[in-house]
Design a protein around this motif. Sequence first.
Motif, PDB file in Angstrom:
ATOM      1  N   GLN A 129       0.838  -1.199   0.000  1.00 39.71           N
ATOM      2  CA  GLN A 129       0.000   0.000   0.000  1.00 39.71           C
ATOM      3  C   GLN A 129       0.872   1.247   0.000  1.00 39.71           C
ATOM      4  OE1 GLN A 129      -2.765   0.220   3.259  1.00 39.71           O
ATOM      5  NE2 GLN A 129      -3.534   2.227   2.683  1.00 39.71           N
ATOM      6  N   ILE A 130       0.387   2.286  -0.665  1.00 36.51           N
ATOM      7  CA  ILE A 130       1.072   3.582  -0.701  1.00 36.51           C
ATOM      8  C   ILE A 130       0.289   4.538   0.193  1.00 36.51           C
ATOM      9  CG2 ILE A 130       1.746   5.528  -2.151  1.00 36.51           C
ATOM     10  CD1 ILE A 130       2.092   3.540  -4.443  1.00 36.51           C
ATOM     11  N   ILE A 131       0.973   5.122   1.159  1.00 32.68           N
ATOM     12  CA  ILE A 131       0.305   6.003   2.119  1.00 32.68           C
ATOM     13  C   ILE A 131       0.954   7.385   2.083  1.00 32.68           C
ATOM     14  CG2 ILE A 131      -0.400   4.123   3.620  1.00 32.68           C
ATOM     15  CD1 ILE A 131       1.929   4.878   5.467  1.00 32.68           C
ATOM     16  N   PRO A 132       0.143   8.437   2.164  1.00 29.15           N
ATOM     17  CA  PRO A 132       0.697   9.799   2.265  1.00 29.15           C
ATOM     18  C   PRO A 132       0.801  10.223   3.731  1.00 29.15           C
ATOM     19  CG  PRO A 132      -1.637   9.925   1.770  1.00 29.15           C
ATOM     20  CD  PRO A 132      -1.307   8.458   1.921  1.00 29.15           C
ATOM     21  N   ILE A 133       1.877  10.883   4.080  1.00 28.38           N
ATOM     22  CA  ILE A 133       2.055  11.456   5.415  1.00 28.38           C
ATOM     23  C   ILE A 133       2.427  12.928   5.240  1.00 28.38           C
ATOM     24  CG2 ILE A 133       3.426  11.450   7.529  1.00 28.38           C
ATOM     25  CD1 ILE A 133       3.669   8.483   7.317  1.00 28.38           C
ATOM     26  N   THR A 134       1.606  13.798   5.813  1.00 31.67           N
ATOM     27  CA  THR A 134       1.813  15.241   5.687  1.00 31.67           C
ATOM     28  C   THR A 134       2.482  15.779   6.944  1.00 31.67           C
ATOM     29  OG1 THR A 134      -0.119  15.442   4.250  1.00 31.67           O
ATOM     30  CG2 THR A 134       0.691  17.454   5.286  1.00 31.67           C
ATOM     31  N   LEU A 135       3.527  16.569   6.750  1.00 37.61           N
ATOM     32  CA  LEU A 135       4.257  17.202   7.841  1.00 37.61           C
ATOM     33  C   LEU A 135       4.028  18.707   7.806  1.00 37.61           C
ATOM     34  CD1 LEU A 135       7.689  15.335   7.638  1.00 37.61           C
ATOM     35  CD2 LEU A 135       5.699  14.762   9.011  1.00 37.61           C
ATOM     36  N   LYS A 136       3.966  19.297   8.987  1.00 38.43           N
ATOM     37  CA  LYS A 136       3.825  20.748   9.109  1.00 38.43           C
ATOM     38  C   LYS A 136       5.039  21.284   9.848  1.00 38.43           C
ATOM     39  CE  LYS A 136       0.579  24.397  10.430  1.00 38.43           C
ATOM     40  NZ  LYS A 136      -0.749  24.699  11.001  1.00 38.43           N
ATOM     41  N   LEU A 137       5.662  22.302   9.278  1.00 38.36           N
ATOM     42  CA  LEU A 137       6.883  22.887   9.831  1.00 38.36           C
ATOM     43  C   LEU A 137       6.640  24.354  10.147  1.00 38.36           C
ATOM     44  CD1 LEU A 137       9.974  22.580  10.410  1.00 38.36           C
ATOM     45  CD2 LEU A 137      10.351  23.292   8.044  1.00 38.36           C
ATOM     46  N   LEU A 138       7.022  24.753  11.353  1.00 38.08           N
ATOM     47  CA  LEU A 138       6.885  26.142  11.783  1.00 38.08           C
ATOM     48  C   LEU A 138       8.263  26.663  12.168  1.00 38.08           C
ATOM     49  CD1 LEU A 138       5.017  28.534  12.409  1.00 38.08           C
ATOM     50  CD2 LEU A 138       4.759  27.620  14.724  1.00 38.08           C
ATOM     51  N   VAL A 139       8.708  27.725  11.492  1.00 40.91           N
ATOM     52  CA  VAL A 139      10.002  28.342  11.754  1.00 40.91           C
ATOM     53  C   VAL A 139       9.752  29.746  12.272  1.00 40.91           C
ATOM     54  CG1 VAL A 139      12.251  28.962  10.801  1.00 40.91           C
ATOM     55  CG2 VAL A 139      11.012  26.989   9.891  1.00 40.91           C
ATOM     56  N   LEU A 140      10.287  30.058  13.457  1.00 42.70           N
ATOM     57  CA  LEU A 140       9.991  31.322  14.124  1.00 42.70           C
ATOM     58  C   LEU A 140      10.992  32.422  13.819  1.00 42.70           C
ATOM     59  CD1 LEU A 140       8.860  29.980  17.605  1.00 42.70           C
ATOM     60  CD2 LEU A 140       7.474  30.478  15.586  1.00 42.70           C
ATOM     61  N   SER A 141      11.889  32.201  12.881  1.00 39.06           N
ATOM     62  CA  SER A 141      12.844  33.230  12.477  1.00 39.06           C
ATOM     63  C   SER A 141      13.068  33.133  10.976  1.00 39.06           C
ATOM     64  CB  SER A 141      14.167  33.073  13.233  1.00 39.06           C
ATOM     65  OG  SER A 141      14.722  31.792  12.987  1.00 39.06           O
ATOM     66  N   GLN A 142      13.735  34.119  10.411  1.00 39.78           N
ATOM     67  CA  GLN A 142      13.983  34.123   8.976  1.00 39.78           C
ATOM     68  C   GLN A 142      14.919  32.974   8.612  1.00 39.78           C
ATOM     69  OE1 GLN A 142      15.367  37.941   7.671  1.00 39.78           O
ATOM     70  NE2 GLN A 142      13.591  39.044   8.437  1.00 39.78           N
ATOM     71  N   TYR A 143      14.598  32.291   7.503  1.00 41.40           N
ATOM     72  CA  TYR A 143      15.385  31.137   7.096  1.00 41.40           C
ATOM     73  C   TYR A 143      15.742  31.261   5.622  1.00 41.40           C
ATOM     74  CZ  TYR A 143      10.949  29.556   5.127  1.00 41.40           C
ATOM     75  OH  TYR A 143       9.794  29.470   4.419  1.00 41.40           O
ATOM     76  N   SER A 144      16.789  30.526   5.244  1.00 40.90           N
ATOM     77  CA  SER A 144      17.257  30.557   3.854  1.00 40.90           C
ATOM     78  C   SER A 144      17.011  29.224   3.147  1.00 40.90           C
ATOM     79  CB  SER A 144      18.744  30.907   3.803  1.00 40.90           C
ATOM     80  OG  SER A 144      19.505  29.998   4.587  1.00 40.90           O
ATOM     81  N   THR A 145      17.387  28.132   3.766  1.00 45.00           N
ATOM     82  CA  THR A 145      17.235  26.818   3.144  1.00 45.00           C
ATOM     83  C   THR A 145      16.654  25.823   4.144  1.00 45.00           C
ATOM     84  OG1 THR A 145      19.489  26.148   3.730  1.00 45.00           O
ATOM     85  CG2 THR A 145      19.165  27.192   1.578  1.00 45.00           C
ATOM     86  N   ILE A 146      15.998  24.804   3.572  1.00 48.02           N
ATOM     87  CA  ILE A 146      15.448  23.704   4.369  1.00 48.02           C
ATOM     88  C   ILE A 146      15.915  22.400   3.730  1.00 48.02           C
ATOM     89  CG2 ILE A 146      13.374  22.559   5.205  1.00 48.02           C
ATOM     90  CD1 ILE A 146      11.934  25.214   5.036  1.00 48.02           C
ATOM     91  N   GLU A 147      16.558  21.554   4.509  1.00 47.07           N
ATOM     92  CA  GLU A 147      17.046  20.267   4.033  1.00 47.07           C
ATOM     93  C   GLU A 147      16.315  19.152   4.777  1.00 47.07           C
ATOM     94  OE1 GLU A 147      21.220  17.694   3.719  1.00 47.07           O
ATOM     95  OE2 GLU A 147      21.190  19.704   4.587  1.00 47.07           O
ATOM     96  N   THR A 148      15.823  18.184   3.997  1.00 48.77           N
ATOM     97  CA  THR A 148      15.060  17.078   4.573  1.00 48.77           C
ATOM     98  C   THR A 148      15.816  15.779   4.373  1.00 48.77           C
ATOM     99  OG1 THR A 148      13.023  18.244   3.986  1.00 48.77           O
ATOM    100  CG2 THR A 148      12.827  15.940   4.626  1.00 48.77           C
ATOM    101  N   LYS A 149      15.963  15.013   5.451  1.00 49.69           N
ATOM    102  CA  LYS A 149      16.628  13.720   5.395  1.00 49.69           C
ATOM    103  C   LYS A 149      15.712  12.653   5.997  1.00 49.69           C
ATOM    104  CE  LYS A 149      21.380  15.449   5.808  1.00 49.69           C
ATOM    105  NZ  LYS A 149      22.632  15.390   6.617  1.00 49.69           N
ATOM    106  N   PHE A 150      15.893  11.428   5.489  1.00 45.04           N
ATOM    107  CA  PHE A 150      15.122  10.295   5.990  1.00 45.04           C
ATOM    108  C   PHE A 150      16.083   9.275   6.586  1.00 45.04           C
ATOM    109  CE2 PHE A 150      12.569  12.270   2.761  1.00 45.04           C
ATOM    110  CZ  PHE A 150      11.296  12.262   3.301  1.00 45.04           C
ATOM    111  N   ILE A 151      15.885   8.958   7.852  1.00 46.58           N
ATOM    112  CA  ILE A 151      16.711   7.982   8.550  1.00 46.58           C
ATOM    113  C   ILE A 151      15.988   6.642   8.488  1.00 46.58           C
ATOM    114  CG2 ILE A 151      17.959   7.468  10.661  1.00 46.58           C
ATOM    115  CD1 ILE A 151      18.720  10.124   9.310  1.00 46.58           C
ATOM    116  N   LEU A 152      16.494   5.746   7.637  1.00 43.82           N
ATOM    117  CA  LEU A 152      15.840   4.457   7.416  1.00 43.82           C
ATOM    118  C   LEU A 152      16.368   3.434   8.410  1.00 43.82           C
ATOM    119  CD1 LEU A 152      15.978   4.375   3.518  1.00 43.82           C
ATOM    120  CD2 LEU A 152      14.018   4.938   4.931  1.00 43.82           C
ATOM    121  N   ASP A 153      15.461   2.774   9.098  1.00 39.95           N
ATOM    122  CA  ASP A 153      15.834   1.728  10.039  1.00 39.95           C
ATOM    123  C   ASP A 153      16.016   0.392   9.329  1.00 39.95           C
ATOM    124  OD1 ASP A 153      16.273   0.801  12.759  1.00 39.95           O
ATOM    125  OD2 ASP A 153      14.392  -0.285  12.526  1.00 39.95           O
ATOM    126  N   ASN A 154      15.250   0.168   8.256  1.00 42.13           N
ATOM    127  CA  ASN A 154      15.365  -1.047   7.447  1.00 42.13           C
ATOM    128  C   ASN A 154      14.697  -0.778   6.107  1.00 42.13           C
ATOM    129  OD1 ASN A 154      12.492  -1.448   7.929  1.00 42.13           O
ATOM    130  ND2 ASN A 154      13.088  -2.232   9.949  1.00 42.13           N
TER     131      ASN A 154
END
Length: 433
Positions: A123-148
Amino acid sequence: MKFFFYSILVLQLFAKDGFVFPASKDNTFNSTITQKETSKDVVLVEGNITRENILPEVVIEESSSPLDFNTSQESQENEKKNKQEAYEEEKLKLQEATKQNLITKNVYLDIVNPPYSILYVHQIIPITLKLLVLSQYSTIETKFILDNASVEVLNPKETWTLNQDSSLSNTFYFKINQPNFTIPKVEVMVNTIEGEFQESTDFITGRAIKLERKGGYSQVLAKDLKILDSKITNYDSGHNLVVLQLQSNLGNLFDFYLQSYQQGIESKSGDYKEAVAFYYAIVPKSLGVISFEYFNTEKSQYIELQVDNIPQDERVSTQSDIKPKNNIQFYQVSLIVFLALIFFGLYFYKRKWIFILLGILLLVLLFFLLSVRTSAVLKVNTAIHIQPTFNSTIILITQEPMKVEVLSDVRDYYKVMLEDERIGWVRKNDIQD
């Protein structure tokens, strides 16, 4: 006389007990304390009572050697050193905790739709994430830590979207590959004017149901699956060739497979969100209805789709394709010859060169029409494909030169009809000159 003698004896007895002629008040007090404590503090010297120690006895253990004293001092230094190291370690932990508190105050990450419902393998499932940054930002990098390898991330490079409330959101799609699965941890690194901050989700573990349905199950789990178009043609005397155009929504369409058929996927497009695939299968003519099932993940039930196994006879389309084509070509040639004769006749009548030029142009057009290939001979070991692509399924490999009718051409391929009226595609360089 006797009375005097007894009086002296009585006085001596009282003197021994300390009640007569006390040496001093201190001695009397000390003597009383001594009687209450211990007799070791009292020493008799010539009938006098002497207090050697008026303070409570204190026992002091003497060191047997100077080495024992040095060892004790070294132990104290080691203990002091250990306490200092423990203090420094606690200080570092406190600094890290303080730093972490500062990070969480600048960056907040939350899962909007945790996967609480029952899940299934593939099955293919969608998971939505919400990010709140309280200061000015330039870049956002996303990484996935796979356990298996139990879960596959289908869109790890998806970009974040800015919402109206100044928060950011992102939807990642995961394909569950094993019954015991672990959805990876998502780490987000945000570069702000105050420095780099990090926030992450936790691993999500669970158990998925593996569907073991037999028969017409297509191995597809999707939010929706539909047949956009179908084409059924005669393959040979006992089988039909079925081509289905399928469309899925949030499904594993490219895993489509039915048992007991020679089959495959000719072409595919789209992705996990919405995919389109051309599926073909060779089925017996005796099969009245071609049916299959897919598992609807929204309704959590199997849904059946079907088409009638009635061929849209390729021979009929061939006759309407080839014979009309030949008739049209005959009429075209006849018309061109007729017009050419008229222009040449007008030239002899009017003596104008324009009619000669028009007649010559018609003869050139006639030569082009006659040069169009309508038949060909295939070379030995020529592969005849279902579709005009190099990786398309091969329906036949010629064992000897074979004469075919040429129906049309697309890029480097000819569409041909065999002697048994089956249709296929061959490469142009597989035609004998």
